[in-house]
Write a protein that holds these residues in place. Sequence first.
Motif, PDB file in Angstrom:
ATOM      1  N   ARG A 101       0.869  -0.972  -0.465  1.00  0.00           N
ATOM      2  CA  ARG A 101       0.200   0.198   0.143  1.00  0.00           C
ATOM      3  C   ARG A 101       0.759   1.430  -0.250  1.00  0.00           C
ATOM      4  O   ARG A 101       1.930   1.443   0.510  1.00  0.00           O
ATOM      5  CB  ARG A 101      -1.104   0.125   1.200  1.00  0.00           C
ATOM      6  CG  ARG A 101      -1.957  -1.234   1.509  1.00  0.00           C
ATOM      7  CD  ARG A 101      -2.959  -1.107   2.846  1.00  0.00           C
ATOM      8  NE  ARG A 101      -4.372  -2.256   2.693  1.00  0.00           N
ATOM      9  CZ  ARG A 101      -5.478  -1.595   2.282  1.00  0.00           C
ATOM     10  NH1 ARG A 101      -5.479   0.200   2.859  1.00  0.00           N
ATOM     11  NH2 ARG A 101      -6.414  -2.169   2.307  1.00  0.00           N
ATOM     12  N   SER A 102       0.242   2.096  -0.859  1.00  0.00           N
ATOM     13  CA  SER A 102       1.056   3.223  -0.712  1.00  0.00           C
ATOM     14  C   SER A 102       0.259   4.636   0.551  1.00  0.00           C
ATOM     15  O   SER A 102      -0.080   3.723   1.318  1.00  0.00           O
ATOM     16  CB  SER A 102       0.433   4.740  -1.756  1.00  0.00           C
ATOM     17  OG  SER A 102      -0.723   5.137  -1.652  1.00  0.00           O
ATOM     18  N   ARG A 103       1.717   5.134   0.833  1.00  0.00           N
ATOM     19  CA  ARG A 103       1.374   5.969   1.929  1.00  0.00           C
ATOM     20  C   ARG A 103      -0.477   6.885   2.054  1.00  0.00           C
ATOM     21  O   ARG A 103      -0.982   6.252   3.499  1.00  0.00           O
ATOM     22  CB  ARG A 103       2.243   7.345   1.993  1.00  0.00           C
ATOM     23  CG  ARG A 103       3.317   6.625   2.658  1.00  0.00           C
ATOM     24  CD  ARG A 103       3.881   8.515   2.895  1.00  0.00           C
ATOM     25  NE  ARG A 103       4.851   9.271   1.125  1.00  0.00           N
ATOM     26  CZ  ARG A 103       5.114  10.370   0.957  1.00  0.00           C
ATOM     27  NH1 ARG A 103       4.678  10.791   2.489  1.00  0.00           N
ATOM     28  NH2 ARG A 103       5.270  10.855   0.686  1.00  0.00           N
ATOM     29  N   ALA A 104      -0.824   6.779   0.904  1.00  0.00           N
ATOM     30  CA  ALA A 104      -2.048   7.873   1.174  1.00  0.00           C
ATOM     31  C   ALA A 104      -2.798   5.910   1.612  1.00  0.00           C
ATOM     32  O   ALA A 104      -4.389   6.063   2.016  1.00  0.00           O
ATOM     33  CB  ALA A 104      -2.739   7.760   0.082  1.00  0.00           C
ATOM     34  N   VAL A 105      -2.907   4.999   1.181  1.00  0.00           N
ATOM     35  CA  VAL A 105      -4.185   4.190   0.823  1.00  0.00           C
ATOM     36  C   VAL A 105      -3.593   3.141   2.620  1.00  0.00           C
ATOM     37  O   VAL A 105      -4.250   2.738   3.078  1.00  0.00           O
ATOM     38  CB  VAL A 105      -3.702   2.650   0.029  1.00  0.00           C
ATOM     39  CG1 VAL A 105      -4.350   1.434  -0.239  1.00  0.00           C
ATOM     40  CG2 VAL A 105      -3.763   3.890  -1.620  1.00  0.00           C
ATOM     41  N   LEU A 106      -2.646   3.155   3.207  1.00  0.00           N
ATOM     42  CA  LEU A 106      -1.940   3.077   4.238  1.00  0.00           C
ATOM     43  C   LEU A 106      -2.831   3.138   5.110  1.00  0.00           C
ATOM     44  O   LEU A 106      -3.199   3.179   6.592  1.00  0.00           O
ATOM     45  CB  LEU A 106      -0.796   3.014   4.879  1.00  0.00           C
ATOM     46  CG  LEU A 106       0.443   2.787   6.181  1.00  0.00           C
ATOM     47  CD1 LEU A 106      -0.422   1.115   6.317  1.00  0.00           C
ATOM     48  CD2 LEU A 106       1.311   3.420   5.604  1.00  0.00           C
ATOM     49  N   ALA A 107      -3.155   5.127   5.530  1.00  0.00           N
ATOM     50  CA  ALA A 107      -3.333   5.507   5.781  1.00  0.00           C
ATOM     51  C   ALA A 107      -5.201   5.284   6.253  1.00  0.00           C
ATOM     52  O   ALA A 107      -5.807   6.049   7.524  1.00  0.00           O
ATOM     53  CB  ALA A 107      -3.174   7.487   5.487  1.00  0.00           C
ATOM     54  N   ARG A 108      -6.017   4.702   5.762  1.00  0.00           N
ATOM     55  CA  ARG A 108      -6.837   4.111   6.192  1.00  0.00           C
ATOM     56  C   ARG A 108      -7.153   2.841   6.442  1.00  0.00           C
ATOM     57  O   ARG A 108      -7.811   2.499   6.499  1.00  0.00           O
ATOM     58  CB  ARG A 108      -7.537   4.063   4.865  1.00  0.00           C
ATOM     59  CG  ARG A 108      -7.881   5.376   4.014  1.00  0.00           C
ATOM     60  CD  ARG A 108      -8.992   5.603   2.734  1.00  0.00           C
ATOM     61  NE  ARG A 108      -8.382   4.528   1.275  1.00  0.00           N
ATOM     62  CZ  ARG A 108      -8.015   5.045   0.544  1.00  0.00           C
ATOM     63  NH1 ARG A 108      -7.500   5.698   0.207  1.00  0.00           N
ATOM     64  NH2 ARG A 108      -7.879   3.665  -0.767  1.00  0.00           N
ATOM     65  N   VAL A 109      -5.620   2.729   7.095  1.00  0.00           N
ATOM     66  CA  VAL A 109      -6.070   0.872   8.078  1.00  0.00           C
ATOM     67  C   VAL A 109      -5.902   1.328   9.214  1.00  0.00           C
ATOM     68  O   VAL A 109      -4.820   2.313  10.174  1.00  0.00           O
ATOM     69  CB  VAL A 109      -4.750  -0.066   7.297  1.00  0.00           C
ATOM     70  CG1 VAL A 109      -4.616  -1.178   7.555  1.00  0.00           C
ATOM     71  CG2 VAL A 109      -4.772   0.109   5.646  1.00  0.00           C
ATOM     72  N   ASP A 110      -6.539   0.714   9.912  1.00  0.00           N
ATOM     73  CA  ASP A 110      -6.748   0.799  11.537  1.00  0.00           C
ATOM     74  C   ASP A 110      -5.508   0.146  11.866  1.00  0.00           C
ATOM     75  O   ASP A 110      -5.366  -0.650  12.711  1.00  0.00           O
ATOM     76  CB  ASP A 110      -7.756  -0.022  11.781  1.00  0.00           C
ATOM     77  CG  ASP A 110      -8.138   0.385  13.359  1.00  0.00           C
ATOM     78  OD1 ASP A 110      -7.386   1.362  14.071  1.00  0.00           O
ATOM     79  OD2 ASP A 110      -8.828  -0.306  14.148  1.00  0.00           O
ATOM     80  N   ILE A 111      -3.878   0.685  11.797  1.00  0.00           N
ATOM     81  CA  ILE A 111      -3.019  -0.268  12.370  1.00  0.00           C
ATOM     82  C   ILE A 111      -2.060   1.283  13.167  1.00  0.00           C
ATOM     83  O   ILE A 111      -2.047   2.812  11.942  1.00  0.00           O
ATOM     84  CB  ILE A 111      -2.655  -0.957  11.464  1.00  0.00           C
ATOM     85  CG1 ILE A 111      -1.897  -2.177  12.429  1.00  0.00           C
ATOM     86  CG2 ILE A 111      -1.748  -0.024   9.745  1.00  0.00           C
ATOM     87  CD1 ILE A 111      -1.387  -3.210  11.822  1.00  0.00           C
ATOM     88  N   ALA A 112      -1.158   0.579  13.498  1.00  0.00           N
ATOM     89  CA  ALA A 112      -0.001   1.715  13.699  1.00  0.00           C
ATOM     90  C   ALA A 112       0.217   2.510  12.369  1.00  0.00           C
ATOM     91  O   ALA A 112       0.966   1.419  11.010  1.00  0.00           O
ATOM     92  CB  ALA A 112       1.489   1.160  14.216  1.00  0.00           C
TER      93      ALA A 112
END
Length: 251
Positions: free
Chosen positions: A68-79
């Motif tokens: 995942r890119s940074r933007a897509v990672l930002a939509r994950v409920d994780i550190a």
Amino acid sequence: MTALTPLILADLDDSLFQTRGKCGDWPEARLRPMSRLVDGAPSGYATPPQQGLLAWLAHGEVVPVTARSRAVLARVDIAQAPAICANGGCILTAEGTPDRVWHKRLEALAAAGTPPAALYPQLTDTLDSAAFRHWIVSDGGLDLYIVIKSNLGDEAGLAALAEALAERLPQGWRIHANGNNLAFLPPWLSKRAAVRYWLEAVRRDTPERLVVGIGDSWSDAGFLDLCHMAMIPTQAQLWQHIARGHSWIDG
């Protein structure tokens, strides 16, 4: 001496959570939403066993190692930081900012080879837009890799496409194929390279710290190999490859 908190380098999709269709018979009420689409709709869920794993991992420090890119990672409920994103194309520091040394290193390596933008038309121009969607993943102004997905969830068709397109790749480019995800990566891009770079500082400062890797796909083997121990979901692509034809797994 107090033991250091374990460091857990964790792939996300199909390791810690997955799409609703891959959650089996678990009822919706028992699933924990873990990721969302741009519009806020849930896209990934953790099953009760995965929720137990997440609770257990909370005793350590979880560092995402994801495509995942940074933007897509930002939509994950994780550190969110530190993290290794975009298949190693971006390393986020503990402060949540990109590691500039790593970014400059990738820029130099990319300049010496075939850029993804030059290869992109050769791989996608003849694809049926009704059947496939595709894009280039970029970060910090640097094109990283090419993605193709089936709009119909046709994993067999995507696998056949991967085989057909393989001969068009420049030397050293690699294909990552897992389920409905098909990615074409240049030689200088990998989770393994980014994890190796990131772990150098960890092992210099705390050589006794336990490092555990979690991953599901064939390509994850590259960074799992750098950890002290590895965890693999038993339904995953990587484990199925290990188990196939294994004489000790007998009905």
